[in-house]
Design a protein around this motif. Structure first.
Motif, PDB file in Angstrom:
ATOM      1  N   ILE A 117       0.825  -1.127  -0.112  1.00 19.23           N
ATOM      2  CA  ILE A 117       0.120   0.053  -0.054  1.00 19.23           C
ATOM      3  C   ILE A 117       0.612   1.182   0.032  1.00 19.23           C
ATOM      4  N   ILE A 118       1.813   1.390   0.800  1.00 20.02           N
ATOM      5  CA  ILE A 118       2.788   2.244   0.900  1.00 20.02           C
ATOM      6  C   ILE A 118       3.612   2.479  -0.429  1.00 20.02           C
ATOM      7  N   LEU A 119       4.154   1.183  -0.943  1.00 19.42           N
ATOM      8  CA  LEU A 119       4.847   1.321  -2.005  1.00 19.42           C
ATOM      9  C   LEU A 119       4.381   1.737  -3.178  1.00 19.42           C
ATOM     10  N   GLU A 120       2.887   1.613  -3.228  1.00 15.67           N
ATOM     11  CA  GLU A 120       2.064   2.005  -4.506  1.00 15.67           C
ATOM     12  C   GLU A 120       2.082   3.544  -4.592  1.00 15.67           C
ATOM     13  N   LYS A 121       1.862   4.214  -3.092  1.00 13.50           N
ATOM     14  CA  LYS A 121       1.906   5.361  -3.218  1.00 13.50           C
ATOM     15  C   LYS A 121       3.211   6.180  -3.450  1.00 13.50           C
ATOM     16  N   LEU A 122       4.200   5.492  -2.884  1.00  6.66           N
ATOM     17  CA  LEU A 122       5.531   5.958  -3.003  1.00  6.66           C
ATOM     18  C   LEU A 122       5.909   5.899  -4.561  1.00  6.66           C
ATOM     19  N   ASN A 123       5.604   4.848  -5.451  1.00  3.48           N
ATOM     20  CA  ASN A 123       6.153   4.541  -6.685  1.00  3.48           C
ATOM     21  C   ASN A 123       5.502   5.838  -7.587  1.00  3.48           C
ATOM     22  N   GLN A 124       4.291   6.432  -7.093  1.00  2.12           N
ATOM     23  CA  GLN A 124       3.698   7.458  -7.816  1.00  2.12           C
ATOM     24  C   GLN A 124       4.655   8.570  -7.985  1.00  2.12           C
ATOM     25  N   ILE A 125       5.541   8.765  -6.986  1.00  5.54           N
ATOM     26  CA  ILE A 125       6.400   9.988  -6.708  1.00  5.54           C
ATOM     27  C   ILE A 125       7.799   9.906  -6.732  1.00  5.54           C
ATOM     28  N   LYS A 126       8.199   8.545  -6.769  1.00  6.49           N
ATOM     29  CA  LYS A 126       9.628   8.430  -6.443  1.00  6.49           C
ATOM     30  C   LYS A 126      10.614   9.022  -7.556  1.00  6.49           C
ATOM     31  N   GLN A 127      10.109   8.988  -8.845  1.00  3.58           N
ATOM     32  CA  GLN A 127      10.789   9.510  -9.818  1.00  3.58           C
ATOM     33  C   GLN A 127      11.000  11.228  -9.617  1.00  3.58           C
ATOM     34  N   ASN A 128      10.332  11.856  -8.712  1.00  2.98           N
ATOM     35  CA  ASN A 128      10.602  13.257  -8.535  1.00  2.98           C
ATOM     36  C   ASN A 128      11.573  13.467  -7.468  1.00  2.98           C
ATOM     37  N   THR A 129      12.139  12.350  -6.960  1.00  2.24           N
ATOM     38  CA  THR A 129      12.980  12.423  -5.522  1.00  2.24           C
ATOM     39  C   THR A 129      14.266  11.808  -6.053  1.00  2.24           C
ATOM     40  N   SER A 130      15.224  11.925  -5.005  1.00  4.89           N
ATOM     41  CA  SER A 130      16.654  11.483  -4.950  1.00  4.89           C
ATOM     42  C   SER A 130      16.764  10.085  -4.584  1.00  4.89           C
ATOM     43  N   ILE A 131      15.641   9.232  -4.260  1.00  4.90           N
ATOM     44  CA  ILE A 131      15.581   7.943  -3.660  1.00  4.90           C
ATOM     45  C   ILE A 131      16.303   6.963  -4.575  1.00  4.90           C
ATOM     46  N   LYS A 132      17.565   6.282  -4.275  1.00  2.00           N
ATOM     47  CA  LYS A 132      18.062   5.442  -5.123  1.00  2.00           C
ATOM     48  C   LYS A 132      17.544   4.086  -5.282  1.00  2.00           C
ATOM     49  N   ASN A 133      16.895   3.580  -3.904  1.00  2.00           N
ATOM     50  CA  ASN A 133      16.189   2.113  -4.115  1.00  2.00           C
ATOM     51  C   ASN A 133      15.326   2.241  -2.889  1.00  2.00           C
ATOM     52  N   VAL A 134      14.086   1.583  -3.088  1.00  2.00           N
ATOM     53  CA  VAL A 134      13.342   1.279  -1.992  1.00  2.00           C
ATOM     54  C   VAL A 134      13.283  -0.335  -1.543  1.00  2.00           C
ATOM     55  N   TYR A 135      13.454  -0.449  -0.271  1.00  2.00           N
ATOM     56  CA  TYR A 135      13.623  -1.759   0.199  1.00  2.00           C
ATOM     57  C   TYR A 135      12.154  -1.965   1.172  1.00  2.00           C
ATOM     58  N   THR A 136      11.425  -3.277   0.704  1.00  2.00           N
ATOM     59  CA  THR A 136      10.189  -3.617   1.617  1.00  2.00           C
ATOM     60  C   THR A 136      10.519  -4.687   2.605  1.00  2.00           C
ATOM     61  N   PHE A 137       9.874  -4.411   3.800  1.00  2.00           N
ATOM     62  CA  PHE A 137       9.768  -5.465   4.827  1.00  2.00           C
ATOM     63  C   PHE A 137       8.847  -6.602   4.508  1.00  2.00           C
ATOM     64  N   GLU A 138       7.950  -6.541   4.018  1.00  2.00           N
ATOM     65  CA  GLU A 138       7.127  -7.596   3.382  1.00  2.00           C
ATOM     66  C   GLU A 138       7.703  -8.189   2.162  1.00  2.00           C
ATOM     67  N   ASP A 139       7.376  -9.423   2.080  1.00  2.00           N
ATOM     68  CA  ASP A 139       7.858 -10.220   0.819  1.00  2.00           C
ATOM     69  C   ASP A 139       6.686  -9.660  -0.558  1.00  2.00           C
ATOM     70  N   ILE A 140       7.382  -8.910  -1.429  1.00  2.00           N
ATOM     71  CA  ILE A 140       6.251  -8.290  -2.528  1.00  2.00           C
ATOM     72  C   ILE A 140       7.037  -8.816  -3.714  1.00  2.00           C
ATOM     73  N   VAL A 141       6.434  -9.573  -4.829  1.00  2.00           N
ATOM     74  CA  VAL A 141       6.983  -9.721  -6.034  1.00  2.00           C
ATOM     75  C   VAL A 141       7.824  -8.723  -6.781  1.00  2.00           C
ATOM     76  N   ARG A 142       8.748  -9.050  -7.335  1.00  2.00           N
ATOM     77  CA  ARG A 142       9.585  -8.073  -8.234  1.00  2.00           C
ATOM     78  C   ARG A 142      10.015  -6.689  -7.399  1.00  2.00           C
ATOM     79  N   GLU A 143      10.006  -6.856  -6.107  1.00  2.00           N
ATOM     80  CA  GLU A 143      10.499  -5.600  -5.339  1.00  2.00           C
ATOM     81  C   GLU A 143      11.671  -6.094  -4.635  1.00  2.00           C
ATOM     82  N   THR A 144      12.594  -5.266  -4.283  1.00  2.00           N
ATOM     83  CA  THR A 144      13.874  -5.512  -3.516  1.00  2.00           C
ATOM     84  C   THR A 144      13.370  -5.409  -2.024  1.00  2.00           C
ATOM     85  N   ASN A 145      13.673  -6.482  -1.470  1.00  2.00           N
ATOM     86  CA  ASN A 145      13.497  -6.701   0.214  1.00  2.00           C
ATOM     87  C   ASN A 145      14.351  -6.293   1.067  1.00  2.00           C
ATOM     88  N   TRP A 146      14.354  -5.937   2.076  1.00  2.00           N
ATOM     89  CA  TRP A 146      15.151  -5.401   3.236  1.00  2.00           C
ATOM     90  C   TRP A 146      16.248  -6.550   3.413  1.00  2.00           C
TER      91      TRP A 146
END
Length: 589
Positions: A117-146
């Motif tokens: 849910i957070i990832l979806e919100k974050l992905n909408q604006i990530k390209q406007n920031t300096s974030i190099k990578n996002v790590y998820t606590f929960e296992d989400i397909v095709r996402e980088t896990n912590w």
């Protein structure tokens, strides 16, 4: 023994003094899973090593956004802090535009998030920031896990660099940026040093009667809020086992499973717990119902330290045995202490829960004061209903000529990030201007009377303190939220969100001819008349010029998601007025 001068010293101190087998416990796939103090430290070191391999430098900012409190949050927190970087916690419930603002303003380069849910919100604006990578606590397909950062840190060959970085971190170095959920304007980044938070933990510890090394806590207030975050460090310092609630909805179930001795909450949650208990009592009949409400009547007269005399204490003993013991059982059976902060706690709740042998110790503080300024403590006559307790050690409070509370001490922030102008507005030398109005009584107890910015004048030139009136009105079970209005108008009035859940039960019990949908409740004359009775009762406590002369009901629930409330459940007055401008105009036309 490790000397605690920086936040990451707490786990090492805990290892030496308590070495808990269950330092943190979270629920995964229906099972409680614990890690020991040693595992906590090992994983935090692995995160530190992994972050170093990702090129994280001292003073880099790393954002963490989590829907629920969890073990991983704390591991990542220590991992970030140990290498001289700063943790930027972000409220999960704010809008994506605020995510974007905070990530850019803080210049965060990596982000850890809990779920999709957070990832979806974050992905909408990530390209406007300096974030190099996002790590998820929960296992989400095709996402980088912590766990990939943990894996990156498995190789211990750079642990010497971690140790070197730790040694370079000084107590007065910046530890975190906490963005206030502000009721107006863009969020401000409060700069808190290691010493700000460490001093607050150590000075607050003297007020909390934990059984060190043996207590158990249930945590669910958002850890991005400084109150819960400081409390989590305090639990670590006192060797308290920490369990994380699954959600607010699962709270009552988790309380029964965990059987904690301590928990922290905001007043709204205590109100909801109390309302649910009373609703269940209302369903009883005959002698059981009479006894239930007799016990409540006894509880609402409660005063600490036997002030009410021998006969009252005998009745209280009986009420505890017959009724209140069942309340306690329903909350796990072992609760010895509850702590309340963030907003004013209604005295009736302080009385009733203390009578039920589950005292709520109300405290006072702000993000800018790390946060605790004062707190009640049952020991040494340190508990007074209607106050926020005595000021903690090493903190100084003075009341300005206009009644504003000013605070000085090692807990006062370093300032607002990149905003010297706003910092200067709230600082007079070493004193921080809280914006709250209050007084210190002859016994040294601090009492909050209002928010300076929220006070207003009617067209007749009379000052109105809305918070006092609102707190009185919210004691009614028919009223969920209320905002007193009337600046520049001839009299005060109120915009009210009815307690729909309670009213629906009431309609059914009393067999009233009202449709149970929100719109019908908000427009029903029967409901209006009943709420008018509640307002008439509350008005008796106030001068004629302060009394609420008119009101309107809103047909919807005020929430964080809809923009009515901040993530800490404070009202966004300007927005609420804008949303219900037609109701406001109806009142004053």
């Amino acid at each position: 023994m490790t000397q605690i001068t920086r936040l990451f010293d707490f786990p090492y101190y805990q290892l030496e003094k308590y070495n808990l087998q269950k330092a943190f416990t979270s629920k995964r796939n229906g099972q409680w899973q614990s890690i020991s103090t040693q595992e906590y430290i090992n994983q935090a070191n692995a995160i530190s090593r992994g972050l170093l391999r990702l090129g994280v430098q001292p003073n880099d900012k790393i954002a963490v956004i989590s829907t629920t409190n969890r073990t991983e949050w704390n591991i990542v927190d220590i991992g970030i802090l140990q290498i001289g970087a700063q943790n930027v916690p972000i409220y999960p419930t704010i809008c994506k535009e605020d995510y974007e603002y905070i990530l850019n303003h803080s210049e965060s380069i990596y982000c850890f998030v809990s779920d999709d849910i957070i990832l979806e919100k974050l992905n909408q604006i990530k390209q406007n920031t300096s974030i190099k990578n996002v790590y998820t606590f929960e296992d989400i397909v095709r996402e980088t896990n912590w766990k990939e950062v943990l894996k990156l840190g498995e190789d211990q060959s750079n642990q010497d660099v971690v140790e070197d970085r730790k040694n370079q971190v000084k107590p007065h170095d910046l530890a975190t940026l906490i963005y206030t959920s502000g009721t107006t304007g863009t969020p401000k980044g409060v700069m808190l040093s290691h010493n700000n938070l460490v001093s607050n933990v150590i000075d607050s510890e003297k007020r909390v009667p934990f059984d060190h090394g043996k207590s158990k806590a249930l945590s669910f207030l958002p850890v991005c809020h400084v109150f819960e975050r400081m409390i989590l460090y305090l639990y670590q310092y006192c060797g308290v086992e920490i369990y994380f609630a699954e959600s607010i909805e699962a709270m009552s179930h988790n309380l029964k499973e965990v059987k904690p001795t301590v928990m922290t909450a905001v007043p709204r949650l205590y109100e909801k717990v109390y309302d649910k208990i009373v609703a269940k009592g209302s369903e009883l009949s005959g002698l059981k119902k009479s006894l239930f409400f007799w016990a409540i009547e006894i509880g609402l007269k409660y005063e600490p330290y036997g002030v009410n005399g021998w006969w009252y204490e005998q009745q209280l003993k009986l009420a505890r045995k017959l009724i209140f013991s069942k309340w306690k059982e329903g909350l796990g059976g072992n609760l010895e202490l509850m702590v309340s902060g963030s907003a004013a706690l209604q005295p009736r709740l302080t009385r009733i829960f203390a009578a039920a042998d589950m005292p709520i110790m109300e405290g006072y503080g702000l993000t800018e004061t790390s946060p605790v300024v004062s707190v009640n403590d049952q020991r040494n006559n340190g508990f007074k209903i209607g106050t926020v307790g005595r000021i903690i050690d090493n903190v100084e409070v003075k009341i300005a000529e206009d009644g504003e509370i000013l605070v000085k001490g090692p807990n006062v922030m370093q300032g607002y990030y990149k905003d010297t102008e706003k910092t200067a507005e709230v600082m007079s030398g070493d004193f921080f201007h809280t914006g709250d109005i209050g007084e210190i009584d002859s016994d040294g107890f601090l009492k909050i009377t209002d928010r300076k910015k929220e006070m207003f004048k009617t067209s007749g030139g009379k000052y109105i303190a809305p918070a006092l009136i609102e707190n009185q009105l919210k004691q009614s079970r028919f009223i969920e939220q209320v905002m007193v209005v009337g600046e520049g108008e001839k009299m005060p009035a109120a915009i009210i969100q009815p307690n729909f859940e309670f009213i629906q039960d009431w309609i059914e019990r009393k067999e009233k001819e009202v449709e149970p949908d929100y719109e019908s409740i908000a427009t029903s004359q029967i409901i209006r008349d009943r709420i008018q009775r509640e307002i008439d009762y509350a008005n008796k406590k106030f001068g004629k010029w302060e009394q609420v002369k008119a009101f309107e009901l809103t047909p919807d629930v005020w929430s964080v998601e809809s923009g009515h409330l901040t993530p800490t459940m404070k009202m966004k007055r300007k927005i609420i007025k804008e949303k219900y401008i037609s109701l406001y105009n109806k009142i004053y036309s």
